[in-house]
Design a protein around this motif. Structure first.
Motif, PDB file in Angstrom:
ATOM      1  N   ALA A 283       7.631  -2.005  -9.056  1.00  0.00           N
ATOM      2  CA  ALA A 283       7.985  -1.323  -7.808  1.00  0.00           C
ATOM      3  C   ALA A 283       6.927  -0.292  -7.438  1.00  0.00           C
ATOM      4  CB  ALA A 283       9.357  -0.652  -7.954  1.00  0.00           C
ATOM      5  N   GLY A 284       6.333   0.356  -8.442  1.00  0.00           N
ATOM      6  CA  GLY A 284       5.282   1.332  -8.170  1.00  0.00           C
ATOM      7  C   GLY A 284       4.035   0.717  -7.573  1.00  0.00           C
ATOM      8  N   SER A 285       3.769  -0.551  -7.900  1.00  0.00           N
ATOM      9  CA  SER A 285       2.605  -1.213  -7.305  1.00  0.00           C
ATOM     10  C   SER A 285       2.756  -1.330  -5.790  1.00  0.00           C
ATOM     11  CB  SER A 285       2.413  -2.592  -7.932  1.00  0.00           C
ATOM     12  OG  SER A 285       3.502  -3.459  -7.628  1.00  0.00           O
ATOM     13  N   ARG A 286       3.984  -1.494  -5.306  1.00  0.00           N
ATOM     14  CA  ARG A 286       4.214  -1.531  -3.862  1.00  0.00           C
ATOM     15  C   ARG A 286       3.857  -0.197  -3.219  1.00  0.00           C
ATOM     16  NH1 ARG A 286       9.556  -4.802  -1.831  1.00  0.00           N
ATOM     17  NH2 ARG A 286       8.719  -6.871  -2.230  1.00  0.00           N
ATOM     18  N   VAL A 287       4.260   0.885  -3.877  1.00  0.00           N
ATOM     19  CA  VAL A 287       3.971   2.214  -3.345  1.00  0.00           C
ATOM     20  C   VAL A 287       2.463   2.446  -3.296  1.00  0.00           C
ATOM     21  CG1 VAL A 287       4.320   4.684  -3.691  1.00  0.00           C
ATOM     22  CG2 VAL A 287       6.180   3.087  -4.194  1.00  0.00           C
ATOM     23  N   SER A 288       1.775   2.120  -4.408  1.00  0.00           N
ATOM     24  CA  SER A 288       0.326   2.314  -4.453  1.00  0.00           C
ATOM     25  C   SER A 288      -0.383   1.466  -3.403  1.00  0.00           C
ATOM     26  CB  SER A 288      -0.202   1.960  -5.848  1.00  0.00           C
ATOM     27  OG  SER A 288       0.381   2.796  -6.836  1.00  0.00           O
ATOM     28  N   LEU A 289       0.079   0.223  -3.239  1.00  0.00           N
ATOM     29  CA  LEU A 289      -0.566  -0.662  -2.275  1.00  0.00           C
ATOM     30  C   LEU A 289      -0.325  -0.193  -0.849  1.00  0.00           C
ATOM     31  CD1 LEU A 289      -2.226  -3.240  -2.019  1.00  0.00           C
ATOM     32  CD2 LEU A 289      -0.101  -4.523  -1.887  1.00  0.00           C
ATOM     33  N   PHE A 290       0.889   0.246  -0.549  1.00  0.00           N
ATOM     34  CA  PHE A 290       1.187   0.749   0.794  1.00  0.00           C
ATOM     35  C   PHE A 290       0.320   1.955   1.131  1.00  0.00           C
ATOM     36  CE2 PHE A 290       3.516   4.183   2.973  1.00  0.00           C
ATOM     37  CZ  PHE A 290       3.562   3.647   4.254  1.00  0.00           C
ATOM     38  N   ILE A 291       0.256   2.919   0.217  1.00  0.00           N
ATOM     39  CA  ILE A 291      -0.546   4.116   0.462  1.00  0.00           C
ATOM     40  C   ILE A 291      -2.024   3.750   0.578  1.00  0.00           C
ATOM     41  CG2 ILE A 291      -1.273   6.332  -0.497  1.00  0.00           C
ATOM     42  CD1 ILE A 291       1.472   6.522  -1.830  1.00  0.00           C
ATOM     43  N   GLY A 292      -2.501   2.884  -0.327  1.00  0.00           N
ATOM     44  CA  GLY A 292      -3.905   2.519  -0.322  1.00  0.00           C
ATOM     45  C   GLY A 292      -4.324   1.808   0.947  1.00  0.00           C
ATOM     46  N   LEU A 293      -3.544   0.823   1.382  1.00  0.00           N
ATOM     47  CA  LEU A 293      -3.912   0.063   2.573  1.00  0.00           C
ATOM     48  C   LEU A 293      -3.826   0.916   3.836  1.00  0.00           C
ATOM     49  CD1 LEU A 293      -2.247  -3.412   1.890  1.00  0.00           C
ATOM     50  CD2 LEU A 293      -4.652  -2.767   1.652  1.00  0.00           C
ATOM     51  N   LEU A 294      -2.778   1.748   3.944  1.00  0.00           N
ATOM     52  CA  LEU A 294      -2.649   2.591   5.134  1.00  0.00           C
ATOM     53  C   LEU A 294      -3.771   3.633   5.179  1.00  0.00           C
ATOM     54  CD1 LEU A 294      -1.150   3.393   7.662  1.00  0.00           C
ATOM     55  CD2 LEU A 294       0.403   4.783   6.272  1.00  0.00           C
ATOM     56  N   ALA A 295      -4.057   4.267   4.038  1.00  0.00           N
ATOM     57  CA  ALA A 295      -5.136   5.260   4.011  1.00  0.00           C
ATOM     58  C   ALA A 295      -6.480   4.603   4.294  1.00  0.00           C
ATOM     59  CB  ALA A 295      -5.155   5.954   2.647  1.00  0.00           C
ATOM     60  N   LEU A 362      -3.006  11.900   4.587  1.00  0.00           N
ATOM     61  CA  LEU A 362      -3.977  12.872   4.092  1.00  0.00           C
ATOM     62  C   LEU A 362      -5.220  12.185   3.531  1.00  0.00           C
ATOM     63  CD1 LEU A 362      -1.645  15.472   2.322  1.00  0.00           C
ATOM     64  CD2 LEU A 362      -2.862  15.753   4.477  1.00  0.00           C
ATOM     65  N   LEU A 363      -5.014  11.172   2.693  1.00  0.00           N
ATOM     66  CA  LEU A 363      -6.154  10.478   2.095  1.00  0.00           C
ATOM     67  C   LEU A 363      -6.960   9.726   3.146  1.00  0.00           C
ATOM     68  CD1 LEU A 363      -4.395   9.124  -1.118  1.00  0.00           C
ATOM     69  CD2 LEU A 363      -6.158  10.882  -1.029  1.00  0.00           C
ATOM     70  N   GLY A 364      -6.281   9.163   4.151  1.00  0.00           N
ATOM     71  CA  GLY A 364      -6.987   8.437   5.199  1.00  0.00           C
ATOM     72  C   GLY A 364      -7.792   9.348   6.095  1.00  0.00           C
ATOM     73  N   SER A 365      -7.190  10.451   6.513  1.00  0.00           N
ATOM     74  CA  SER A 365      -7.884  11.360   7.422  1.00  0.00           C
ATOM     75  C   SER A 365      -8.979  12.146   6.721  1.00  0.00           C
ATOM     76  CB  SER A 365      -6.877  12.330   8.058  1.00  0.00           C
ATOM     77  OG  SER A 365      -6.196  13.072   7.057  1.00  0.00           O
ATOM     78  N   TRP A 366      -8.910  12.255   5.382  1.00  0.00           N
ATOM     79  CA  TRP A 366      -9.918  13.000   4.647  1.00  0.00           C
ATOM     80  C   TRP A 366     -10.975  12.088   4.031  1.00  0.00           C
ATOM     81  CZ3 TRP A 366      -9.803  18.060   5.355  1.00  0.00           C
ATOM     82  CH2 TRP A 366     -10.668  18.851   4.626  1.00  0.00           C
ATOM     83  N   THR A 421     -13.308   1.882  -2.321  1.00  0.00           N
ATOM     84  CA  THR A 421     -12.521   3.038  -1.894  1.00  0.00           C
ATOM     85  C   THR A 421     -11.051   2.867  -2.235  1.00  0.00           C
ATOM     86  OG1 THR A 421     -14.069   3.484  -0.094  1.00  0.00           O
ATOM     87  CG2 THR A 421     -11.875   4.454   0.090  1.00  0.00           C
ATOM     88  N   LEU A 422     -10.540   1.650  -2.124  1.00  0.00           N
ATOM     89  CA  LEU A 422      -9.128   1.410  -2.404  1.00  0.00           C
ATOM     90  C   LEU A 422      -8.800   1.752  -3.854  1.00  0.00           C
ATOM     91  CD1 LEU A 422      -6.602   0.514  -0.996  1.00  0.00           C
ATOM     92  CD2 LEU A 422      -7.127  -1.843  -1.559  1.00  0.00           C
ATOM     93  N   GLY A 423      -9.713   1.428  -4.771  1.00  0.00           N
ATOM     94  CA  GLY A 423      -9.502   1.818  -6.159  1.00  0.00           C
ATOM     95  C   GLY A 423      -9.465   3.323  -6.317  1.00  0.00           C
ATOM     96  N   GLY A 424     -10.342   4.031  -5.606  1.00  0.00           N
ATOM     97  CA  GLY A 424     -10.336   5.483  -5.666  1.00  0.00           C
ATOM     98  C   GLY A 424      -9.053   6.087  -5.118  1.00  0.00           C
ATOM     99  N   ILE A 425      -8.496   5.478  -4.085  1.00  0.00           N
ATOM    100  CA  ILE A 425      -7.236   5.974  -3.521  1.00  0.00           C
ATOM    101  C   ILE A 425      -6.112   5.824  -4.538  1.00  0.00           C
ATOM    102  CG2 ILE A 425      -5.504   5.566  -1.730  1.00  0.00           C
ATOM    103  CD1 ILE A 425      -7.797   4.774   0.133  1.00  0.00           C
TER     104      ILE A 425
END
Length: 509
Positions: A283-295, A362-366, A421-425
């Motif tokens: 389930a955590g992989s979904r959270v990480s992927l959502f944040i990573g792709l959106l950022a 935050l991660l996307g805008s920064w 960059t996605l790995g860094g996010i």
């Protein structure tokens, strides 16, 4: 005359398909079958996305949303119905939750120094042990997912052989180089497995998030009580309390590939609170992927747009972009993120997805200055090419020149840096969650699992922190490896070979 040249070269794709529909129809028919097998899981994943209705309500207010509320209610109802469609590879078709049958012990065997007991089971797939039933479902899910990837590759070959204008394009050479780049292929396979874990998380876990993590005291589980020899039931929350991993000994430990006393199989063991670690990580992989792709999407849009404009107009526009980028990069990123998270923690946006949307914004805008720096050079280079000057002489608008003559040259470089960059996010999100500033409970996230197990690394419960830590390392390395492969495929002069030495240079992490 070949199928590609039987009609005019400038004919639209639909006309080319009408002229020779058989290959496309065959491919679409198989694709339809593949989608139908898992359509319920697809819509189920869509319905679990963040509540965009709440976001729109905050941004635009109730008067505007009231006009669209009937349509939204109908669409939500349709989505819920579609999500309930049975799927072939679901836990209902291949269940792994069950209990041992009283008096059903068949035999015991010594395997690698361990005594393994074989029982008859009730409620599991074909009466198999819970571990075997779960492994069959996981294997079939990944087989199905990789089969879909292979079929999409087949679709590209169908387009290439039957409907493309030219017999050869530069992309063919890029793909051929990628097919021989072992390091890049390793990254692609690992990333594909990571995406599949996120997409099929509800079916991959030995249990579900709602039952095991979010509301354990609202569900019951049956098990064989070995003392009485009877099948009993208890609340999942109580079973979790009896399955905690807190260092071993009298504190208890359920490590990798073990059963607890309630006939539940734990592929990665349990957390200190007794919840299943594999379900938590899936389930955590979904959270990480959502944040990573959106950022990454936010950063890419800003960086790409600014790179096109600054490279085309140069001068004061480019200088302004440089000053703005340098100003942002001069600030300590980690401290700024921590401060922003703390300041915005009590706002409504922090409540959406338990902080996931806030982190993505935050991660996307920064994060756009680093990506803009990476593609600024190629953008300045392409704007000096002869075809751009020719387009200007023909009176084409700047927007058309940027879109048709500059963008295709820069997109490849964005793919390279975007992969890294996605790995860094993912690392940033895990680090903030580890500090207690990222995703808030009860939403699963890999960094939270590392935080929960940091006190037990030197004990029998080392799996709590080590397993998610290894997953983060493997996934981030894979993103860097894929970026290396894409770079070498686009620019063969930068080829570093198929070895792994280039992974250390992955700037995204």
């Amino acid at each position: 005359m070949s199928e590609r040249t039987s009609i005019k070269d400038d004919a639209p794709l639909l006309d080319r398909i009408r002229n020779n529909p058989e290959p496309a129809l065959r491919w679409l028919a198989v694709l339809g079958v593949l989608v139908a097998l898992q359509v319920g899981a697809l819509f189920g994943a869509m319905m679990e996305l963040p509540p965009w209705q709440t976001i729109a309500d905050r941004l635009f207010g109730l008067p505007l949303l009231a006009l669209f509320e009937p349509v939204g209610s109908v669409l939500a109802s349709i989505g819920d119905r579609l999500a309930e469609i049975p799927t072939l590879l679901s836990r209902d078709v291949i269940p792994n939750r069950g209990h041992r049958v009283p008096g059903g012990q068949q035999f015991a065997a010594d395997i690698a120094g361990f005594t393994v007991e074989f029982w008859r089971w009730e409620g599991t797939f074909l009466g198999l042990p819970a571990a075997i039933a779960w492994a069959i479902r996981v294997a079939l899910i990944y087989l199905y997912a990789f089969g879909c990837l292979a079929w999409f590759w087949k679709g590209y070959l169908v387009f290439r052989n039957h409907y493309r204008y030219a017999d050869w394009t530069p992309a063919d050479d890029m793909i051929d180089r990628m097919r021989t780049h072992r390091w890049g292929q390793f990254g692609f396979v690992v990333i594909a497995m990571f995406f599949m874990m996120a997409m099929f998380a509800p079916a991959l876990g030995p249990t579900v998030v709602e039952e095991n993590i979010q509301e354990p005291y609202s569900y019951e589980t049956e098990y064989l009580d070995q003392e009485s020899g009877e099948v009993r039931s208890t609340l999942v929350g109580n079973a979790n309390l009896g399955s905690r991993s807190r260092g071993g000994g009298s504190n208890g430990n359920h490590g990798i590939g073990t059963y607890d006393d309630y006939d539940r199989f734990h592929p990665f063991g349990t957390l200190p609170n007794g919840k299943d670690l594999f379900t938590f990580l899936a389930a955590g992989s979904r959270v990480s992927l959502f944040i990573g792709l959106l950022a990454l999407g936010i950063s890419s849009v800003i960086a790409f747009s600014l790179a096109m404009v600054s490279a085309y107009y140069k001068g004061a526009v480019d200088l302004g972009a440089v000053i703005l980028s340098d100003s942002i990069q001069a600030m300590p990123r980690l401290l700024v993120l921590i401060g922003a998270v703390v300041i915005l923690r009590g706002t409504w946006i922090a409540d959406i997805y338990n902080g996931g949307l806030l982190l993505a914004l935050l991660l996307g805008s920064w994060g756009w200055p680093a990506m803009w720096r990476a593609i600024r050079g190629p953008s300045l280079q392409v704007v000096q090419e002869e075809w751009v000057d020719a387009a200007k002489s023909y009176g084409q608008t700047p927007r058309r020149i940027m879109r048709k003559h500059m963008a295709p040259y820069v997109v490849g470089y964005m793919l390279i840096y975007g992969s890294m960059t996605l790995g860094g996010i993912i690392i940033s999100v895990s680090g903030l969650s580890f500090l207690g500033l990222g995703i808030t409970p009860p939403t699963p996230e890999w960094g939270r699992a590392i935080d929960l197990g940091q006190s037990y690394i030197a004990t029998d419960s080392w799996h709590i922190s080590i397993v998610p830590g290894l997953l983060i390392v493997i996934v981030v390395t894979a993103f860097n490896a894929l970026g290396d492969g894409i770079r070498d495929a686009i620019d063969p002069q930068s080829d570093t070979g198929s070895g792994g030495e280039a992974a250390a240079a992955g700037g995204g992490a």
